[in-house]
Scaffold this motif. Sequence first.
Motif, short mmCIF file in Angstrom:
data_model
loop_
_atom_site.label_atom_id
_atom_site.label_comp_id
_atom_site.label_asym_id
_atom_site.label_seq_id
_atom_site.Cartn_x
_atom_site.Cartn_y
_atom_site.Cartn_z
N LEU B 44 3.19 -2.06 28.30
CA LEU B 44 3.82 -1.42 27.15
C LEU B 44 4.55 -0.12 27.52
CD1 LEU B 44 1.00 -1.93 24.49
CD2 LEU B 44 3.08 -3.28 24.82
N ALA B 45 4.48 0.28 28.80
CA ALA B 45 5.07 1.57 29.19
C ALA B 45 6.48 1.80 28.65
CB ALA B 45 5.04 1.71 30.71
N PRO B 46 7.39 0.83 28.72
CA PRO B 46 8.76 1.11 28.25
C PRO B 46 8.86 1.33 26.75
CG PRO B 46 8.69 -0.84 29.65
CD PRO B 46 7.28 -0.50 29.32
N VAL B 47 7.93 0.73 25.96
CA VAL B 47 8.05 0.89 24.51
C VAL B 47 7.17 2.01 23.96
CG1 VAL B 47 8.78 -1.48 24.05
CG2 VAL B 47 6.35 -0.94 24.13
N LEU B 48 6.23 2.52 24.79
CA LEU B 48 5.39 3.62 24.32
C LEU B 48 6.24 4.89 24.20
CD1 LEU B 48 2.16 3.12 26.47
CD2 LEU B 48 2.41 2.72 24.02
#
Lengths: 343, 288
Positions: B44-48
């Motif tokens: 989820l790193a890119p959307v967090l």
Amino acid sequence: MRDRLPVIVLIARKLLSVILTLLLASFLVFAVSEFSPGNVARKTLGPYAPQESVDLLYQKLGLKDPLVERYGRWLGILLGLRADPLQDPALKLNFVDPRGARYFGNFGYSSLYKAPVNDVIWSRLGATAMLAGIAFAIIVPLSLTLGILAGMREGGLLDRTISVFGIVATSVPEFASGVFLVALFVVLLGWLPGTSPLTTGGGWPVWSQLVLPVSVLVLYDSGYLVRMVRGAMVDVMNRPFIRTAMLKGLSFPQVVLRHGLRNAMIAPFTVILLQINFLISGVVVTELVFAYPGFGRMILDASLFGDISLIEAATLIALCVAVTTQLLGDAGYALLNPQIRLR
Amino acid sequence: MTAIDHLPAEPVTRAPGLLRRLPTSGVAMCGLALILVWVLAAILAPVLPLDPPNKSFYAALAHSAPSAAHWLGVDKSGRDILARIVFGARQVLTVAPTAAIAAYLIGCPLGLLAGYYGGWVDAAISRLCDVILSFPIIILYVILISTIGPSVLNIVLAVVIAASPGIARIVRGLTLEQRHLDYVAAAQLRRESAVFIMLVELLPNCRGPLITDFCLRIGYTIITIGIMGFLGLGLPPPDPDWGTMVKEGTVMISVHPYVSLFPAIAIVTLVLGFNLLADGLRELALKE
């Protein structure tokens, strides 16, 4: 006499295989570090040497010869059969070894420290041996005690507590526990020094500089060993002869000490000696964390600088230590357990 | 003849597989939970709502300690530590399993060959493995990486060289235990090829100890990648690498200890997850 002879043959065979391992391993290191011959001359002379000197050295060292031939020459210099070509005054390198150019154990010249490898390596090995020795002297009794306490009553509160300690300790690599301990005892509490140069210039006595590096090594290595000893102990405590001893009316401590302990020691014995190899690995990192003037940090510096002679010498010594302890492990295992004989 | 046709086949009852019984082990589930937290964070790193991991916030340098804007503080270049840790998880969770799988792809066939054929094949493979295993492992890594240079591919390569002999040794031992059992003889009678027997008959029967070893090995590979980063031989900058972050933080540990503390905690929790999972699996296998 007829019984003795095969043992001698077996020992001789084992020694032969050790020598073969050492030869193969040292060839491997030689091949990796001297893979590109052009680099060898350049690395020996440093980045600012004129190209003519590099070419001259390339000629002089016979670097265009095949790898195996160059390895043979390196071995010849090491065993004192050949003179070290780097000390030839014609090269104008100013490499002078007071021991002469040809002697047994000639590891060559360190380009990083600008001194014969033998002048560099042994004092550092001593410092590391002290660090590893103290750590080992704590690791072994500590993990034996904890492992036995945990393993004698499987599933008990003590067992679960110690097992959790074991698994957490193996999950914290040396550099992480180094950071944790420094943050706590150096930054927060100010009780101990954060670096260990082994000199008293900083106002800290030498023993206080050893506390944290030793703790880091003990934490990581004892975690693994505790779990090993516990496993062996659990295994033994479930055997029928333990039940017999209990039914005979022996007290629990007597059962553990007389019957459990001795039988549980066989398996961890080899593990303890194999631990030396882990210890050497851990020492490299620990020495870097605490700026400890030892063997491990020297290997790292030598590798980063490209000091080939020093890398080869250090690896060979580390290998000798590792292989010797493994040999001792095998021998001790055979002595402790008469069912197992050297292959 | 007819009697044989109607011979009732004995129903084969098998204990449910190791992975099926996983939820019964509290230790394993704890480990799995820790791993899943990191896997989710990595995915989820890119959307967090995180800052870009490589962006420097120079204004934040004046107050680099943890704050409302930067929960875990900023490093010496003003980069958000939380963002770098989460994006670092992506890096480590791709490289470590890849390296472990690659080591298995080399180690398993070697071990199978040595165990199945024995003789000189076994002697040659075992000797080679002994040589590599006699090295203090970190020295092997340092020499290899400092020679071939730090990059993702080279780190995977170094892990394969250092770890596959150990895997080969385990698989060899398991194969030696199995190869004289009836099902192997039956397969040979059916004229199955040696490759088929090794990969389809023997290897699946060795899976129990191998699953445990695989978890342990991923954990150890994460430690190794961390150590390489710490020694200055980690994945190349500027992309976040946990070991390198710990290393960079040690320079100012007396002023801002959290700069190395947080990535160190990240490594420990992830490794602990894999070790707990491995321990749970081992306990389950023993109960069988």
